[in-house]
Structures are given as C-alpha cells and as structure tokens.
Design a protein around this motif. Structure first.
Motif: not given
Length: 433
Positions: A335-357
């Motif tokens: 948990l101590r390690i994996a929790t830091w991956s959340t930020a980078f994971s959701y940057l990938g989710v939000a990236r779809s906005i730019w790619l679609v446009q």
C-alpha cells in the motif's frame, strides 16, 4: 475564497457536487460491506474473486469499445442524433459483452480445467460486462451537467447490493453468491437508468439503433479499445502473475492494498467527468483558456493524489488494520508504494480530453503498449524476488513511464505532456484561474 465560491455555485460545481455525493455514498456503503465481506471470505476466497475480476477487467476495454472516452464528444458533434448515438452505443456494447463473457469462461476453464468453483465464479462475475453497457446513459447526463439524476440511480443500486451482501453474510453463502453482487448492481442500475432516460428524454431523444452511427462511433474510438486493453493488461497482469508465482492468498493481500489506495479515487473521477464537459467546448472558442483549464485539471489530480498518498504512507498499517483486520496486515507494505501511482494513473485518464480534441487518439494505443510491455517485464523480474512489494513497485514505475514520460517521445502529443509538467507548479495554476 471568492473563486471557490463561484466555482461551486456554477453548473459545473453543482454537477461535481452531485457526482461526489454519489461516490461518497458508494464509498461508505462499499467500505463497510467490503470490510465485513473480506474478513468473512478470508484472503484466499477474497483473492479468488479478485483473480477472476482481473480477467473481467482485461475484457472491459473491449466491452466499452472505447466509447467512454469519446461519447461526450459525439454528443457535442451531433446533438440532433443523441438518442441514436446512445442506443447504438448500448447495442454494440451488449453484443461485445456477451462475447466477452464466453471468452472469459473459456480462458479460465483452460487455465483451471479441474477447478469448477473458479469457472463458476468467473461466469457469474463476468456477466457484469453485459449490464455495464447501460452506463453509457450516465455520460448523456454528464454531458448535460445533470448528474443529480444518475447519482440517485447509482445510490439505489449500491443500497440494493449492500442489502444483498448483508443477507449473504447472515445466511453464510459461498463465494459464488458474492461474485454475483457486481452483476446485480449493474442490473438494477441499468433498469433505473433506462426508466430515468425515458421519463426525461423519451420523446425528445428516443433511443434507437443505427448501424451506420454505431460503426462510425467505433471507427473513431477504436484506438481506445486497443489502448484500454493494454492499460487493463498492465493493471491486472500483476494479480494474475502473483497467483501464478505465489498463491491466491497473496492476491488477496495485494488486492486489499490496491483497493485501499484507490478508495478515494471517486473524487478524481467526479472532477474529470464534469471537467470533460466544460473543457472540451473551450477548444473551439478559446484555445488559450482551454489549455489553462486543462493544466488546472492536471494540477488538481496531482496534488490531491500526493496529499492522500502521504497520509496512506504514514498510516498504512493502521488503515489496513481498520479496513481489513490483522489478517491482512501484510498488505500495508505494498500500500505504501502503490498509493503513489494514483496520481500518474489519473493523469492518463484526463489525457483523453486532449487527445480527443486534437484527434490524436491513435497515440493512446502506442502509449498503452509501452506501458503493458514495461509492466510485464518489471513484474517478471520483481514478483519472484520481492513478491507483492515488487508488484507494487512495478505498478508505480509503469504509471510514471506511461503517463508522464512516454508522451514526450511523440511529437504530435508532446504539447499535452508539457501541460502535465507545467501542472506540477500548482501556484501558477491557481494564479491563472
């Protein structure tokens, strides 16, 4: 302070608030029930369900047909045919869902030929993919910033499933019955979403199936099918490999840590889903403001995630102990390690906005392939040596490579990654608001 008050009084803020309310309710209900369920099932059976869930997640990208990332833009581009867009999307998703269930059962049967329990759990759990198709209606309400309606629908679904799980605990049912809970959730939600849409828009935008519109949508979103499959591959391969190298009990520990570090991610989903409907139209009217708002969205994701990651790193053992009990304490390290991956994971989710446009969806699959290959190699090396800690390290490194680094190597999408790097300067983002 005035800026924040203005934001929350706006239609966007109102919409986000309703999404957050629904997700908070879901979190509280799921948290309580999941805590009891995980303790009742124990790490082995809990690991079994999540082992099967990994195969279901691998097929999710195929089932959604990439439409979750593009359907809002479809509504913007063709407002007159919103009913046909919705009906066609649901129809094609149901068809892909049925094919996915058959595929999952055959694969699990091939890997576990003498384990009927695992096969039955796989069949029952995977039927979720069929009924999940109706969540496309939710995106229509998000497009119109009317998430109040769907929030109430989902809250009813969560409540029904919570009651169902309590009854299973009372009557001490087997793991197969627990595997059915996800499907029941989506069946209830599907029925209520259809009723809600019919009552609100039945005459104005009646749902209908158009093969032409359906195939056009898939043609524009097919890049997300490939990229989504790759993302699911590096998101779920760790659990499948842990089961292969170690045991389903270790899968239970690892799943407990991953579920804990994303337990609050409904906030990020709510912000991204509502921001998509606000940011996308700006591209046609004010590109400078469009980039500014997108950068601010990235900043919000980064610093909210980092704040939560610090808390989870410090209090990992206490959090696991409260949520899952002493039996799951081995999950605190990952948990101590994996929790830091959340930020980078959701940057990938939000990236779809730019790619679609910018009509650069094709790069999603290239980035995802890089991520899948990186994760597979890292897991092969790290899991045999460090177990679930190695899997957590592999996840973190993969998310950094995929969502922060890889985009810089493609000229056409480099601008988006530059915006992400700018987003780390939170003070600049707030000043520009």
């Amino acid at each position: 302070m005035k800026m924040l008050l203005h934001l929350f009084k706006s239609k966007f803020g109102h919409n986000v608030s309703w999404i957050v309310i629904g997700r908070v309710y879901q979190m509280v209900v799921n948290l309580v029930i999941s805590m009891i369920t995980a303790r009742y099932l124990g790490p082995s059976n809990y690991g079994l369900i999540n082992y099967v869930a990994s195969f279901t997640a691998l097929m999710t990208a195929f089932c959604t047909l990439g439409t979750n990332d593009t359907i809002v833009n479809e509504f913007i581009s063709d407002k007159k045919n919103q009913g046909k867009i919705l009906g066609s999307t649901i129809f094609f998703r149901v068809c892909s869902g049925i094919l996915s269930v058959i595929t999952i059962v055959l694969v699990v049967l091939l890997l576990n030929p003498n384990d009927s329990l695992t096969v039955w759990v796989a069949f029952v759990y995977s039927t979720t993919l069929i009924f999940q198709s109706f969540e496309s209606i939710n995106y229509w309400y998000q497009f119109n910033l009317r998430s109040k309606v769907t929030t109430k629908v989902y809250m009813v679904g969560y409540t029904v499933v919570a009651i169902y799980k309590v009854l299973l605990l009372v009557f001490q049912k087997s793991v197969v019955w627990f595997a059915a809970s996800n499907a029941i959730d989506y069946i209830v939600v599907a029925i209520l979403l259809c009723i809600a849409y019919h009552n609100h828009n039945g005459s104005l935008y009646p749902m209908a199936v158009s093969k032409k519109i359906g195939f056009d949508i898939i043609k524009r979103s097919h890049h997300y099918i490939i990229s989504g499959t790759m993302v699911a591959l590096y998101g779920q391969m760790d659990r499948i490999m842990i089961a292969g190298f170690m045991s389903e009990k270790e899968v239970g520990y690892y799943t407990a840590s991953i579920n804990t570090c994303t337990i609050w991610a409904f906030v990020l989903n709510a912000v991204i889903d509502s921001a998509r409907s606000v940011i996308m139209p700006l591209y046609e009217t004010d590109k400078k403001l469009y980039e500014k708002r997108l950068t601010q969205l990235y900043s919000a994701i980064i610093y909210l995630s980092f704040f939560v990651a610090i808390l989870m790193t410090v209090f990992a053992e206490l959090i696991i102990q409260i949520l899952y009990g002493n039996e799951y304490l081995p999950a605190s390290g990952s948990l101590r390690i994996a929790t830091w991956s959340t930020a980078f994971s959701y940057l990938g989710v939000a990236r779809s906005i730019w790619l679609v446009q910018h009509n650069q969806q094709k790069y999603e699959k290239y980035i995802a392939i890089i991520g899948a290959c990186s994760n597979l190699c890292l897991n092969c090396v790290m899991i045999p040596v460090w177990g679930i800690l190695g899997a957590a390290i592999a996840t973190l490194v993969t998310q950094i490579i995929t969502n922060l680094v890889s985009g810089l190597f493609f000229k056409e999408i480099r601008r988006n990654n530059i915006l992400i790097l700018k987003a780390f300067n939170i003070f600049k983002s707030i000043k520009d608001f």
